[in-house]
Design a protein around this motif. Structure first.
Motif, PDB file in Angstrom:
ATOM      1  N   PHE A  74      58.534  48.640  48.235  1.00 13.65           N
ATOM      2  CA  PHE A  74      57.568  47.706  47.653  1.00 13.65           C
ATOM      3  C   PHE A  74      58.128  47.092  46.379  1.00 13.65           C
ATOM      4  CE2 PHE A  74      54.709  49.082  50.787  1.00 13.65           C
ATOM      5  CZ  PHE A  74      53.611  48.234  50.793  1.00 13.65           C
ATOM      6  N   GLY A  75      58.946  47.836  45.665  1.00 16.20           N
ATOM      7  CA  GLY A  75      59.608  47.262  44.498  1.00 16.20           C
ATOM      8  C   GLY A  75      60.525  46.117  44.894  1.00 16.20           C
ATOM      9  N   LEU A  76      61.267  46.307  45.979  1.00 18.15           N
ATOM     10  CA  LEU A  76      62.157  45.249  46.462  1.00 18.15           C
ATOM     11  C   LEU A  76      61.367  44.034  46.925  1.00 18.15           C
ATOM     12  CD1 LEU A  76      64.742  47.398  48.463  1.00 18.15           C
ATOM     13  CD2 LEU A  76      65.084  46.272  46.260  1.00 18.15           C
ATOM     14  N   LEU A  77      60.178  44.267  47.514  1.00 23.00           N
ATOM     15  CA  LEU A  77      59.336  43.140  47.931  1.00 23.00           C
ATOM     16  C   LEU A  77      58.954  42.265  46.746  1.00 23.00           C
ATOM     17  CD1 LEU A  77      56.890  44.760  50.536  1.00 23.00           C
ATOM     18  CD2 LEU A  77      58.712  43.101  50.996  1.00 23.00           C
ATOM     19  N   PHE A  78      58.816  42.893  45.585  1.00 24.33           N
ATOM     20  CA  PHE A  78      58.463  42.155  44.373  1.00 24.33           C
ATOM     21  C   PHE A  78      59.694  41.846  43.515  1.00 24.33           C
ATOM     22  CE2 PHE A  78      54.390  43.995  45.547  1.00 24.33           C
ATOM     23  CZ  PHE A  78      53.521  42.946  45.302  1.00 24.33           C
ATOM     24  N   LEU A  79      60.859  41.951  44.139  1.00 27.34           N
ATOM     25  CA  LEU A  79      62.129  41.580  43.492  1.00 27.34           C
ATOM     26  C   LEU A  79      62.430  42.427  42.266  1.00 27.34           C
ATOM     27  CD1 LEU A  79      61.866  37.688  43.763  1.00 27.34           C
ATOM     28  CD2 LEU A  79      62.857  39.305  45.409  1.00 27.34           C
ATOM     29  N   LYS A  80      62.012  43.687  42.297  1.00 28.81           N
ATOM     30  CA  LYS A  80      62.328  44.615  41.214  1.00 28.81           C
ATOM     31  C   LYS A  80      63.655  45.311  41.518  1.00 28.81           C
ATOM     32  CE  LYS A  80      58.324  43.584  39.467  1.00 28.81           C
ATOM     33  NZ  LYS A  80      58.233  42.636  38.338  1.00 28.81           N
ATOM     34  N   VAL A  81      64.556  45.297  40.596  1.00 29.75           N
ATOM     35  CA  VAL A  81      65.901  45.828  40.814  1.00 29.75           C
ATOM     36  C   VAL A  81      65.886  47.351  40.686  1.00 29.75           C
ATOM     37  CG1 VAL A  81      68.287  45.820  40.013  1.00 29.75           C
ATOM     38  CG2 VAL A  81      66.908  43.722  39.890  1.00 29.75           C
ATOM     39  N   PRO A  82      66.386  48.065  41.707  1.00 28.63           N
ATOM     40  CA  PRO A  82      66.468  49.536  41.603  1.00 28.63           C
ATOM     41  C   PRO A  82      67.502  49.947  40.561  1.00 28.63           C
ATOM     42  CG  PRO A  82      66.662  48.780  43.892  1.00 28.63           C
ATOM     43  CD  PRO A  82      66.810  47.573  43.022  1.00 28.63           C
ATOM     44  N   LYS A  83      67.128  50.909  39.717  1.00 24.85           N
ATOM     45  CA  LYS A  83      68.051  51.386  38.689  1.00 24.85           C
ATOM     46  C   LYS A  83      68.294  52.887  38.770  1.00 24.85           C
ATOM     47  CE  LYS A  83      67.184  47.738  35.315  1.00 24.85           C
ATOM     48  NZ  LYS A  83      66.858  47.414  33.902  1.00 24.85           N
ATOM     49  N   GLY A  84      67.569  53.535  39.685  1.00 26.12           N
ATOM     50  CA  GLY A  84      67.758  54.973  39.840  1.00 26.12           C
ATOM     51  C   GLY A  84      66.879  55.504  40.948  1.00 26.12           C
ATOM     52  N   PHE A  85      67.377  56.519  41.644  1.00 26.66           N
ATOM     53  CA  PHE A  85      66.614  57.131  42.738  1.00 26.66           C
ATOM     54  C   PHE A  85      66.959  58.611  42.771  1.00 26.66           C
ATOM     55  CE2 PHE A  85      65.750  58.459  47.068  1.00 26.66           C
ATOM     56  CZ  PHE A  85      64.556  57.797  47.366  1.00 26.66           C
ATOM     57  N   LYS A  86      65.926  59.461  42.667  1.00 28.75           N
ATOM     58  CA  LYS A  86      66.163  60.901  42.606  1.00 28.75           C
ATOM     59  C   LYS A  86      65.122  61.639  43.431  1.00 28.75           C
ATOM     60  CE  LYS A  86      66.521  64.755  39.321  1.00 28.75           C
ATOM     61  NZ  LYS A  86      66.398  65.151  37.896  1.00 28.75           N
ATOM     62  N   THR A  88      64.352  65.788  44.611  1.00 33.63           N
ATOM     63  CA  THR A  88      64.756  67.184  44.479  1.00 33.63           C
ATOM     64  C   THR A  88      63.953  68.059  45.440  1.00 33.63           C
ATOM     65  OG1 THR A  88      63.120  67.687  42.759  1.00 33.63           O
ATOM     66  CG2 THR A  88      65.242  66.794  42.042  1.00 33.63           C
ATOM     67  N   MET A  89      64.445  69.271  45.669  1.00 32.94           N
ATOM     68  CA  MET A  89      63.787  70.192  46.587  1.00 32.94           C
ATOM     69  C   MET A  89      62.451  70.694  46.042  1.00 32.94           C
ATOM     70  SD  MET A  89      65.376  70.742  49.484  1.00 32.94           S
ATOM     71  CE  MET A  89      64.724  72.335  49.963  1.00 32.94           C
ATOM     72  N   HIS A  90      62.402  70.961  44.741  1.00 32.51           N
ATOM     73  CA  HIS A  90      61.221  71.621  44.182  1.00 32.51           C
ATOM     74  C   HIS A  90      60.584  70.882  43.009  1.00 32.51           C
ATOM     75  CE1 HIS A  90      62.298  74.998  46.724  1.00 32.51           C
ATOM     76  NE2 HIS A  90      63.508  75.033  46.170  1.00 32.51           N
ATOM     77  N   ASP A  91      61.269  69.892  42.454  1.00 32.76           N
ATOM     78  CA  ASP A  91      60.765  69.237  41.243  1.00 32.76           C
ATOM     79  C   ASP A  91      60.379  67.774  41.469  1.00 32.76           C
ATOM     80  OD1 ASP A  91      61.152  71.564  39.704  1.00 32.76           O
ATOM     81  OD2 ASP A  91      63.287  71.091  39.511  1.00 32.76           O
ATOM     82  N   GLY A  92      60.042  67.433  42.703  1.00 34.26           N
ATOM     83  CA  GLY A  92      59.589  66.073  42.986  1.00 34.26           C
ATOM     84  C   GLY A  92      60.721  65.069  42.989  1.00 34.26           C
ATOM     85  N   GLY A  93      60.379  63.826  42.735  1.00 30.44           N
ATOM     86  CA  GLY A  93      61.383  62.768  42.736  1.00 30.44           C
ATOM     87  C   GLY A  93      60.957  61.631  41.845  1.00 30.44           C
ATOM     88  N   HIS A  94      61.830  60.647  41.756  1.00 29.65           N
ATOM     89  CA  HIS A  94      61.533  59.506  40.889  1.00 29.65           C
ATOM     90  C   HIS A  94      62.421  58.330  41.284  1.00 29.65           C
ATOM     91  CE1 HIS A  94      60.430  57.230  37.334  1.00 29.65           C
ATOM     92  NE2 HIS A  94      61.708  57.048  37.062  1.00 29.65           N
ATOM     93  N   VAL A  95      61.825  57.151  41.311  1.00 27.59           N
ATOM     94  CA  VAL A  95      62.600  55.933  41.498  1.00 27.59           C
ATOM     95  C   VAL A  95      62.396  55.058  40.272  1.00 27.59           C
ATOM     96  CG1 VAL A  95      60.725  54.798  42.801  1.00 27.59           C
ATOM     97  CG2 VAL A  95      63.077  53.954  43.005  1.00 27.59           C
ATOM     98  N   LYS A  96      63.470  54.556  39.731  1.00 30.53           N
ATOM     99  CA  LYS A  96      63.399  53.708  38.547  1.00 30.53           C
ATOM    100  C   LYS A  96      63.689  52.272  38.939  1.00 30.53           C
ATOM    101  CE  LYS A  96      65.112  53.364  33.784  1.00 30.53           C
ATOM    102  NZ  LYS A  96      66.051  53.920  32.791  1.00 30.53           N
ATOM    103  N   LEU A  97      62.764  51.374  38.579  1.00 27.55           N
ATOM    104  CA  LEU A  97      62.889  49.956  38.913  1.00 27.55           C
ATOM    105  C   LEU A  97      62.876  49.118  37.645  1.00 27.55           C
ATOM    106  CD1 LEU A  97      60.243  49.982  41.788  1.00 27.55           C
ATOM    107  CD2 LEU A  97      62.729  49.908  42.095  1.00 27.55           C
ATOM    108  N   SER A  98      63.267  47.874  37.776  1.00 28.58           N
ATOM    109  CA  SER A  98      63.301  46.973  36.618  1.00 28.58           C
ATOM    110  C   SER A  98      61.897  46.569  36.179  1.00 28.58           C
ATOM    111  CB  SER A  98      64.114  45.719  36.945  1.00 28.58           C
ATOM    112  OG  SER A  98      63.562  45.031  38.050  1.00 28.58           O
ATOM    113  N   GLY A  99      60.899  46.877  36.988  1.00 31.10           N
ATOM    114  CA  GLY A  99      59.511  46.585  36.652  1.00 31.10           C
ATOM    115  C   GLY A  99      58.616  47.170  37.718  1.00 31.10           C
ATOM    116  N   SER A 100      57.303  47.114  37.496  1.00 33.90           N
ATOM    117  CA  SER A 100      56.400  47.681  38.491  1.00 33.90           C
ATOM    118  C   SER A 100      55.040  46.998  38.407  1.00 33.90           C
ATOM    119  CB  SER A 100      56.254  49.197  38.287  1.00 33.90           C
ATOM    120  OG  SER A 100      55.646  49.788  39.397  1.00 33.90           O
ATOM    121  N   ASN A 101      54.185  47.296  39.385  1.00 31.06           N
ATOM    122  CA  ASN A 101      52.799  46.827  39.380  1.00 31.06           C
ATOM    123  C   ASN A 101      51.970  47.808  40.194  1.00 31.06           C
ATOM    124  OD1 ASN A 101      52.944  46.074  42.222  1.00 31.06           O
ATOM    125  ND2 ASN A 101      54.100  44.276  41.559  1.00 31.06           N
ATOM    126  N   PHE A 102      50.679  47.572  40.290  1.00 33.68           N
ATOM    127  CA  PHE A 102      49.812  48.552  40.929  1.00 33.68           C
ATOM    128  C   PHE A 102      50.103  48.723  42.414  1.00 33.68           C
ATOM    129  CE2 PHE A 102      47.389  44.662  41.661  1.00 33.68           C
ATOM    130  CZ  PHE A 102      46.873  44.840  42.944  1.00 33.68           C
TER     131      PHE A 102
END
Length: 216
Positions: A74-86, A88-102
């Motif tokens: 959905f970030g790519l649909l709004f032309l947000k540039v990916p800056k990180g993707f993580k 983990t097995m037990h500590d969740g995850g996180h994606v970092k984008l150049s911006g976001s919305n609801f």
């Protein structure tokens, strides 16, 4: 400021969308006979629920991966540039984008990514493989339901960033729309998927037009 305005507009549209797409589901299923593939879908759906109860701890990393991938898409649909993707097995995850919305924040809670990805193959596989396909589709939808349920809680930062009140109003309608499209595809006629979006949009606009006319 612009996002707040768009969220307000979305809140105002939610009742009309809920009405329009509920009508779409009712009309399509009312005129449809139960297709053979619906049985394999139900078997696939139920089988995954059993599978989940046995292996849900080991599947958490898959849930996290699917969750973060949905944010990313959905970030790519709004032309947000990916800056990180993580992930983990037990500590969740996180994606970092150049911006976001609801919509980016809330996408994993209403959009069954794997199920919609599978739809890309529906019209390319031979009809004799439909039972297998719909069984897999049923399992994918069950996966999304149980994974979303496990992730949906008041401390979820995605909901907090979008606003708890807004999320509690928007998400039921969004789920109705995106799950409704799959329901009519599985239990309706072959062309029901596209027909669903047309009927839902038309009925939503019709009700909105009636409401505007009554206010003027």
């Amino acid at each position: 400021m612009l996002e707040k305005v768009f969220k307000l507009i979305m809140l105002l549209f939610c009742p009309f969308l809920a009405y329009g797409f509920s009508i779409a589901i009712y009309r399509i299923l009312q005129t449809s006979e139960l297709p053979p593939q619906s049985l394999t879908f139900i078997v696939g759906f139920a089988s995954f629920l059993v599978f989940w109860q046995i292996f849900k701890r080991k599947l958490q990393v898959v849930c996290t991966f699917e969750h973060e991938i949905t944010h990313l898409l959905f970030g790519l649909l709004f032309l947000k540039v990916p800056k990180g993707f993580k992930v983990t097995m037990h500590d969740g995850g996180h994606v970092k984008l150049s911006g976001s919305n609801f919509l980016i924040y809330l996408a994993p809670y209403f959009f069954p990514t794997i199920s919609y990805f599978l739809l890309l193959f529906l019209y390319f596989i031979p009809s004799e493989y439909y039972p297998i396909f719909y069984g897999i589709l049923g399992a994918s939808l069950a996966f999304h339901l149980v994974s979303t349920w496990s992730e949906l809680h008041l401390k979820q930062t995605d909901l907090q960033k979008s606003g708890m009140i807004f999320s509690s109003i928007f998400l039921p309608v969004a789920n109705l729309v995106f799950y409704g499209a799959l329901i009519v595809l599985i239990f309706g006629k072959p062309n029901a998927f596209l027909h669903f979006w047309t009927i839902g949009a038309n009925e939503s606009v019709n009700l909105l037009t009636v409401a505007i006319n009554k206010m003027t």
